[in-house]
Design an enzyme around this catalytic site. Structure first.
Site, PDB file in Angstrom:
ATOM      1  N   GLY A 123       0.847  -1.192   0.000  1.00  0.00           N
ATOM      2  CA  GLY A 123       0.000   0.000   0.000  1.00  0.00           C
ATOM      3  C   GLY A 123       0.876   1.233   0.000  1.00  0.00           C
ATOM      4  N   CYS A 159       5.225  -6.257   1.682  1.00  0.00           N
ATOM      5  CA  CYS A 159       5.593  -4.842   1.682  1.00  0.00           C
ATOM      6  C   CYS A 159       4.881  -4.105   2.819  1.00  0.00           C
ATOM      7  CB  CYS A 159       5.306  -4.234   0.308  1.00  0.00           C
ATOM      8  SG  CYS A 159       6.099  -2.648   0.077  1.00  0.00           S
ATOM      9  N   TYR A 160       3.925  -3.254   2.536  1.00  0.00           N
ATOM     10  CA  TYR A 160       3.186  -2.552   3.600  1.00  0.00           C
ATOM     11  C   TYR A 160       2.605  -3.555   4.590  1.00  0.00           C
ATOM     12  CZ  TYR A 160      -0.142   0.732   5.730  1.00  0.00           C
ATOM     13  OH  TYR A 160      -0.844   1.508   6.612  1.00  0.00           O
ATOM     14  N   HIS A 200       8.077  -7.765  -3.505  1.00  0.00           N
ATOM     15  CA  HIS A 200       6.800  -8.134  -4.140  1.00  0.00           C
ATOM     16  C   HIS A 200       6.922  -9.447  -4.912  1.00  0.00           C
ATOM     17  CE1 HIS A 200       4.553  -4.423  -3.349  1.00  0.00           C
ATOM     18  NE2 HIS A 200       5.752  -3.842  -3.373  1.00  0.00           N
ATOM     19  N   GLU A 219       4.587 -11.073  -6.245  1.00  0.00           N
ATOM     20  CA  GLU A 219       3.575 -11.146  -7.309  1.00  0.00           C
ATOM     21  C   GLU A 219       4.065 -10.557  -8.632  1.00  0.00           C
ATOM     22  OE1 GLU A 219       3.630  -9.222  -4.712  1.00  0.00           O
ATOM     23  OE2 GLU A 219       2.710  -7.276  -5.020  1.00  0.00           O
ATOM     24  N   SER A 272     -23.859  -9.135 -25.896  1.00  0.00           N
ATOM     25  CA  SER A 272     -23.258  -8.167 -26.823  1.00  0.00           C
ATOM     26  C   SER A 272     -22.431  -8.866 -27.884  1.00  0.00           C
ATOM     27  CB  SER A 272     -22.359  -7.210 -26.037  1.00  0.00           C
ATOM     28  OG  SER A 272     -21.209  -7.919 -25.598  1.00  0.00           O
ATOM     29  N   GLY A 273     -22.112 -10.145 -27.633  1.00  0.00           N
ATOM     30  CA  GLY A 273     -21.219 -10.834 -28.564  1.00  0.00           C
ATOM     31  C   GLY A 273     -19.768 -10.728 -28.113  1.00  0.00           C
ATOM     32  N   GLY A 274     -19.511  -9.915 -27.087  1.00  0.00           N
ATOM     33  CA  GLY A 274     -18.164  -9.835 -26.503  1.00  0.00           C
ATOM     34  C   GLY A 274     -17.904 -11.092 -25.675  1.00  0.00           C
ATOM     35  N   VAL A 275     -16.663 -11.210 -25.195  1.00  0.00           N
ATOM     36  CA  VAL A 275     -16.271 -12.448 -24.514  1.00  0.00           C
ATOM     37  C   VAL A 275     -17.113 -12.689 -23.252  1.00  0.00           C
ATOM     38  CG1 VAL A 275     -14.343 -13.665 -23.452  1.00  0.00           C
ATOM     39  CG2 VAL A 275     -13.916 -12.072 -25.314  1.00  0.00           C
ATOM     40  N   ASP A 276     -17.236 -11.657 -22.410  1.00  0.00           N
ATOM     41  CA  ASP A 276     -17.860 -11.879 -21.104  1.00  0.00           C
ATOM     42  C   ASP A 276     -19.329 -12.283 -21.222  1.00  0.00           C
ATOM     43  OD1 ASP A 276     -15.397 -11.023 -20.339  1.00  0.00           O
ATOM     44  OD2 ASP A 276     -16.051  -9.032 -19.685  1.00  0.00           O
ATOM     45  N   SER A 277     -20.103 -11.524 -22.009  1.00  0.00           N
ATOM     46  CA  SER A 277     -21.519 -11.875 -22.070  1.00  0.00           C
ATOM     47  C   SER A 277     -21.720 -13.193 -22.819  1.00  0.00           C
ATOM     48  CB  SER A 277     -22.352 -10.739 -22.671  1.00  0.00           C
ATOM     49  OG  SER A 277     -22.039 -10.520 -24.019  1.00  0.00           O
ATOM     50  N   SER A 278     -20.827 -13.509 -23.759  1.00  0.00           N
ATOM     51  CA  SER A 278     -20.953 -14.789 -24.467  1.00  0.00           C
ATOM     52  C   SER A 278     -20.714 -15.962 -23.522  1.00  0.00           C
ATOM     53  CB  SER A 278     -19.936 -14.878 -25.617  1.00  0.00           C
ATOM     54  OG  SER A 278     -20.224 -13.904 -26.578  1.00  0.00           O
ATOM     55  N   LYS A 307     -10.149 -12.080 -16.496  1.00  0.00           N
ATOM     56  CA  LYS A 307     -10.417 -12.198 -17.934  1.00  0.00           C
ATOM     57  C   LYS A 307      -9.893 -13.510 -18.540  1.00  0.00           C
ATOM     58  CE  LYS A 307     -12.031  -9.867 -21.514  1.00  0.00           C
ATOM     59  NZ  LYS A 307     -13.267  -9.076 -21.442  1.00  0.00           N
TER      60      LYS A 307
END
Ligand code: XMP
Length: 525
Positions: A55, A82-83, A170, A172, A224-230, A371
């Site tokens: 942070g 870290c923090y 870090h 990550e 919508s045809g996008g990845v998420d809604s598909s 994603k």
């Protein structure tokens, strides 16, 4: 749904979503929560372990994000980064001060202590990513130092009895060479997670829990045809079949043939069992957009019209029990509901929630996924690869890729030019991959054609022309917040230019946009 969970407690650091990503890469499920989350809620979630993130503050400042001693007494392993590492010391009797030498960047760390736990399998000297102004000058009772650097006496510490661990660097960040091993040691060896979180089990369990939640209710989804809604549509379809209705609004601002492609996959005779409604609203949108040149006004019209069309369709369907949305985990975190490091990107959604759709509850089956996990789930569900690996496409569609007034003819021009551009980039990249076995270094993360509002004189055959200029955009970016133009080979650009001026009526010039972001944006409106 998931019985083994690690919690990432967010103190506002910039890499916090990455921490969660890395934990999930170990096949361990985790969720991000703000440091303000009440202790009772944390306990009720029954985590196998807790990670306190980095942070921007100093633990010793008044009002700095903190936690109470009780957190360290709930009996599960805790790792501070870290923090987070400084905070554990600050609360449990150590000392944190401003560092004489600020460490930033790749630093060599020496592991001094036992390698039984956090540093199992980690080399004695290893490169890590440091970014801190404060340092731990003294550790509290019960702790032992297990790593140091030239300027940082406490690069890592542990108290195996209380199962408390801290690292100043870090793990990550990919620059920390063995960061993934360190996090894996924490979640698997120390927290004893089995590491069985996988996409196929996610899909299976989601189908089960959607069935339980929905019962014999009806669900409505804006596709919508996008990845998420598909992927959301595919998942819901597998769970509840025809109880799901997907409304796909074709606003006439989609890429070439995209509306038909979506219909082919999700419509009647397609791959999924569901009710599919396609609304061809192009004419309506073109009418509304006629004469409008101001970019924000265009966006607003497109967003509002989407809501209107969707509501009209929803009315025809009547009351439903659930409204489904393709919200994914970064949306949740970025809208400030999850963690602490909130960045609000309001313009990224077309219009928000429709007000007048009659539904009881929202259902968001992808709410816990990143994603690339959504993409994995999509492949698992059998959605074709070209849909799953689609590049980002903005909600307002080609409306933000046509400068000035949007007309049907301009949409046709930009669709055709964009299609040629995308085909040539794909062809060149595939050829490179065949030869070298990897993607070319110039491969853009997003690329498309846009239509400028500029017309100029040209010559074609013996004829004078007065036509539009197309702009080609291609950017390399990691987070889409900053970007630089991709160095596409000149021959590829030349070929695209040739094809566009020859094949697309109404275009006599092609420009390549070299602008980075900032000062430009990725889209071209
Ligand atoms: P800009 O143009 O702001 O775009 O540099 C950054 C990324 O966001 C996408 N973008 C949008 N996505 N609705 C979306 O869903 C929008 O209104 C929108 N505007 C921009 C853009 O394609 C790029 O990937």
């Amino acid at each position: 749904m998931v019985n083994e969970k690690v919690l990432v407690i967010d103190f506002g650091g910039q890499y916090n979503q990455l921490v969660a990503r890395r934990v999930r890469e170990c096949n361990v499920y985790c969720e991000i929560y703000s440091y303000k989350t009440p202790l009772e809620k944390i306990k009720a979630m029954n985590p196998k372990g807790i990670i306190l993130t980095g942070g921007p503050n100093s633990v010793y400042e008044e009002g700095a994000p903190s936690c109470t001693k009780d957190l360290f007494e709930i009996g599960v392993p805790i790792l501070g980064l870290c923090y987070g590492a400084q905070l554990i010391q600050h609360v449990l009797g150590g000392k944190v001060e401003k560092a004489i030498v600020r460490e930033y960047g790749k630093i060599e760390t020496e592991i001094d202590g036992s390698k039984d736990a956090l540093f199992n399998g980690v080399s004695e000297k290893t490169t890590v990513w440091m970014s801190h102004n404060d340092y731990i000058s003294k550790i509290g009772p019960g702790f032992e130092i297990i790593a140091h650097t030239l300027d940082c006496p406490v690069a890592a510490y542990q108290d195996t009895k209380r199962q408390l661990y801290g690292i100043q660097f870090h793990p990550e960040v990919l620059h920390t060479v063995q960061g993934k091993d360190i996090l894996a040691n924490f979640v698997k060896k120390i927290c004893k997670c089995s590491g069985s979180w996988r996409m196929d089990s996610f899909v299976e369990e989601s189908i089960k829990s959607i069935r339980e939640k929905v019962g014999d209710g009806k669900v409505l989804l804006a596709l919508s045809g996008g990845v998420d809604s598909s992927v959301a549509a595919a998942l819901l379809s597998k769970a509840i079949g025809k109880q799901l209705t997907c409304v796909f609004v074709d606003h006439g601002l989609l890429r070439k043939d995209e509306g038909d492609e979506v219909e082919k996959v999700f419509g009647a005779g397609g791959m999924f069992d569901l009710n599919f409604v396609r609304v061809n609203a192009a004419k309506r949108y073109y009418d509304k957009l006629s004469g409008v040149t101001e970019p924000e006004k265009k966006r607003k019209i497109i967003g509002e019209e989407f809501i209107r069309v969707f509501e009209e369709e929803a009315k025809k369907i009547g009351a439903v029990d659930f409204l489904a949305q393709g919200t994914i985990y970064p949306d949740v975190v970025e809208s400030g509901l999850g963690g602490e490091s909130a960045v609000i990107k309001s313009h990224h959604n077309v219009g928000g929630l429709p007000d007048y759709v009659d539904f009881k509850e929202i259902i968001e089956p992808l709410r816990d996924l990143f994603k690339d996990e959504v993409r994995k789930a999509g492949l698992e569900l059998g959605i074709p690869e070209y849909l799953v690996f689609r590049q980002p496409f903005p909600g307002p569609g080609l409306g933000v890729r046509i400068v000035g007034e949007v007309t049907e003819d301009k949409v046709r021009i930009v669709q055709d030019a964009d299609y040629i551009y995308r085909s040539e980039i794909e062809a060149a990249s595939n050829e490179y991959k065949k030869k070298h076995g990897e993607e070319p270094s110039w491969m853009p993360n997003q690329y498309f054609a846009a239509l400028t509002n500029m017309r100029s004189v040209g010559v074609m055959g013996d004829e004078r022309t007065y036509d539009y200029a197309v702009a080609l955009r291609a950017v390399r970016t990691v987070d889409f917040m900053t970007a630089e133009s991709a160095r596409i080979p000149y021959e590829v650009l030349e070929k695209v230019m040739n094809r566009i001026v020859n094949e697309v009526k109404g275009v006599n010039r092609v420009f390549y946009d070299l602008t980075s972001k900032p000062p430009g944006t990725i889209e071209f409106e």
